[in-house]
Design a protein around this motif. Structure first.
Motif, PDB file in Angstrom:
ATOM      1  N   ALA A 154      -8.901  46.235  13.038  1.00 55.62           N
ATOM      2  CA  ALA A 154      -9.253  46.489  14.438  1.00 55.62           C
ATOM      3  C   ALA A 154      -9.068  47.963  14.795  1.00 55.62           C
ATOM      4  O   ALA A 154      -9.900  48.551  15.504  1.00 55.62           O
ATOM      5  N   VAL A 155      -7.993  48.574  14.315  1.00 55.48           N
ATOM      6  CA  VAL A 155      -7.782  50.008  14.559  1.00 55.48           C
ATOM      7  C   VAL A 155      -8.886  50.816  13.878  1.00 55.48           C
ATOM      8  O   VAL A 155      -9.389  51.797  14.444  1.00 55.48           O
ATOM      9  N   ARG A 156      -9.313  50.396  12.695  1.00 57.82           N
ATOM     10  CA  ARG A 156     -10.369  51.134  11.999  1.00 57.82           C
ATOM     11  C   ARG A 156     -11.702  51.051  12.754  1.00 57.82           C
ATOM     12  O   ARG A 156     -12.503  51.985  12.706  1.00 57.82           O
ATOM     13  N   GLU A 181     -13.465  56.448   0.047  1.00 53.72           N
ATOM     14  CA  GLU A 181     -13.887  56.902   1.376  1.00 53.72           C
ATOM     15  C   GLU A 181     -12.784  57.703   2.054  1.00 53.72           C
ATOM     16  O   GLU A 181     -13.029  58.756   2.644  1.00 53.72           O
ATOM     17  N   SER A 182     -11.544  57.209   1.967  1.00 51.10           N
ATOM     18  CA  SER A 182     -10.434  57.887   2.653  1.00 51.10           C
ATOM     19  C   SER A 182     -10.166  59.260   2.051  1.00 51.10           C
ATOM     20  O   SER A 182      -9.813  60.205   2.763  1.00 51.10           O
ATOM     21  N   ALA A 224      -6.434  58.350   7.483  1.00 48.52           N
ATOM     22  CA  ALA A 224      -5.158  57.634   7.400  1.00 48.52           C
ATOM     23  C   ALA A 224      -5.352  56.140   7.638  1.00 48.52           C
ATOM     24  O   ALA A 224      -4.735  55.307   6.961  1.00 48.52           O
ATOM     25  N   VAL A 225      -6.219  55.787   8.595  1.00 53.59           N
ATOM     26  CA  VAL A 225      -6.478  54.376   8.885  1.00 53.59           C
ATOM     27  C   VAL A 225      -7.191  53.723   7.704  1.00 53.59           C
ATOM     28  O   VAL A 225      -6.824  52.630   7.252  1.00 53.59           O
ATOM     29  N   LEU A 285     -11.419  53.785  15.095  1.00 53.74           N
ATOM     30  CA  LEU A 285     -11.397  55.109  14.479  1.00 53.74           C
ATOM     31  C   LEU A 285     -11.969  55.014  13.063  1.00 53.74           C
ATOM     32  O   LEU A 285     -11.244  55.109  12.068  1.00 53.74           O
ATOM     33  N   PRO A 286     -13.277  54.834  12.941  1.00 53.91           N
ATOM     34  CA  PRO A 286     -13.866  54.555  11.629  1.00 53.91           C
ATOM     35  C   PRO A 286     -13.835  55.725  10.658  1.00 53.91           C
ATOM     36  O   PRO A 286     -13.983  55.521   9.455  1.00 53.91           O
TER      37      PRO A 286
END
Length: 404
Positions: A212-214, A272-273, A222-223, A217-218
């Motif tokens: 949900a946080v991602r 991706e991160s 850090a997410v 903030l996609p």
């Protein structure tokens, strides 16, 4: 997410959602939390007997709302809450989705006005549903210290508005939010106490909230890294225990039981991160987890690369991360031998005053050197300080095998 299988799972899932709904509608964070606890006790008493209602969250909100209104109207509180009792109609009549309420509660508890330790403790209590004792063990501090932090945090938030934070405010709270989600996940993946090693409902809830946080903030590395780390770690959960609930260490796990879909998703998220800016702790830990998950067995694990990642991780932890340093010792021992690991382990002892993990690693390294007696003593020392029954049995079994 898999539907919760028991009343306890349902209550843990809905508790933060119900608290968020009450605080959004009525305010009074502290009183709302007490009302929610009363509704959970009522459900724990009635649902096993009468059956789970069709809308468990709605049932809990109704019961908790009645308890809260009774408290606000009570004789003891009348003098200071008369006007509040007149305005008992909800501040917002819209029915917010459960995710909205939980996410808003998550960011509310991580208000920058609170000291960082208080933010984390309060959020673990309100959103994660952890007990004060569990939070204290996760932070390696006395239980009374955590209780004091939570009490002071709730007092400071008493009159704060319940609303989603704006972009700038959200960014200022993000580090605390992610820290809390990771602690919730860790408590689920390896419980700090109790008869079970794995508390699946906690791990699932942490993953759900991180997703949900991602969505908010996609493009935040850090997410993305934290979600990857959770998926790659949870992918091994089915192989971590044997048929009788006994702990199975990583080197002995049946890797065919690992969740390959979760590993594939987690590995893609790691890549991706790492492309979303300089890697922080979560992407680095996720990259380490990916190397473990991609190996076909202990002998094919890329330990030099894991050690290199741990070197970067420890260097980028300015306040020190004892668990990262302990992981580095294990990787060092796999690259340079158990003697090098034992030498490095000695320097870490001051950072592990209340946990069994350092003694368990020492026992493993001593066993690899061939010092069976010293290894058995270290295994027994670790067993005496762990509060999780599967871990204790595993450590005692290793000790008995080495020193009958």
């Amino acid at each position: 997410m898999t539907a919760p299988a028991t009343v306890e799972d349902l209550l843990r899932l809905h508790a933060p959602q119900v608290l968020g709904a009450l605080v959004r509608r009525y305010g009074h964070f502290d009183d709302a939390e007490e009302a929610v606890q009363e509704s959970l006790l009522a459900a724990a008493d009635r649902w096993p007997r009468d059956g789970v209602p069709a809308n468990p969250r709605g049932w809990l909100i109704r019961v908790a709302s009645r308890r809260l209104m009774d408290a606000l109207r009570s004789e003891a509180a009348r003098s200071r809450r008369e006007r509040a009792a007149v305005r008992l109609a909800p501040r917002e009549v819209r029915a917010a989705p459960a995710d909205d309420d939980t996410l808003t509660l998550l960011f509310l508890c991580c208000d920058p006005a609170l000291p960082p330790p208080a933010r984390v403790a309060l959020t673990l209590r309100a959103v994660g549903g952890l007990t004060t004792a569990e939070i204290a063990r996760a932070h390696l501090v006395p239980e009374a210290t955590i209780a004091q932090r939570i009490s002071r945090a709730k007092a400071k938030l008493r009159d704060h508005p319940f609303q989603p934070p704006g972009p700038q405010d959200r960014d200022s709270r993000l580090a605390s939010v992610l820290q809390v989600l990771y602690l919730i996940f860790n408590e689920g993946y390896t419980a700090t106490s109790g008869p079970a090693l794995h508390r699946a409902e906690l791990a699932r809830e942490a993953i759900r909230l991180t997703r949900a946080v991602r969505r908010l903030l996609p493009r935040e590395g850090a997410v993305t890294g934290l979600l990857a780390l959770m998926l790659l770690t949870e992918a091994r959960s089915a192989a971590r225990t044997g048929p009788d609930g006994e702990l199975v260490p990583l080197a002995e796990q049946d890797r065919s039981r690992w969740d390959r879909a979760a590993i594939a998703e987690g590995t893609a998220l790691v890549e991706e991160s790492l492309g979303e800016g300089p890697p922080g702790p979560y992407p680095l830990q996720a990259a380490i987890a990916a190397l473990h998950d991609e190996a076909t067995g202990p002998d094919t694990t890329d330990w030099p690369q894991i050690l290199a990642l741990y070197d970067v991780l420890v260097a980028r932890s300015p306040e020190g991360d004892p668990m990262a340093e302990l992981g580095r010792v294990v990787a060092l021992s796999m690259v340079e031998g158990p003697g090098a690991g034992l030498t490095a382990l000695t320097a870490l002892e001051p950072g592990f005053p209340h946990t069994h993990r350092l003694a368990a690693v020492r026992a493993h390294l001593l066993e690899r050197t061939g010092d069976r007696k010293a290894a058995a003593e270290a295994y027994r020392a670790a067993a005496r300080t762990t509060l999780t029954l599967p871990e204790r049995r595993y450590l005692q079994t290793r000790a008995a095998r080495l020193d009958p």
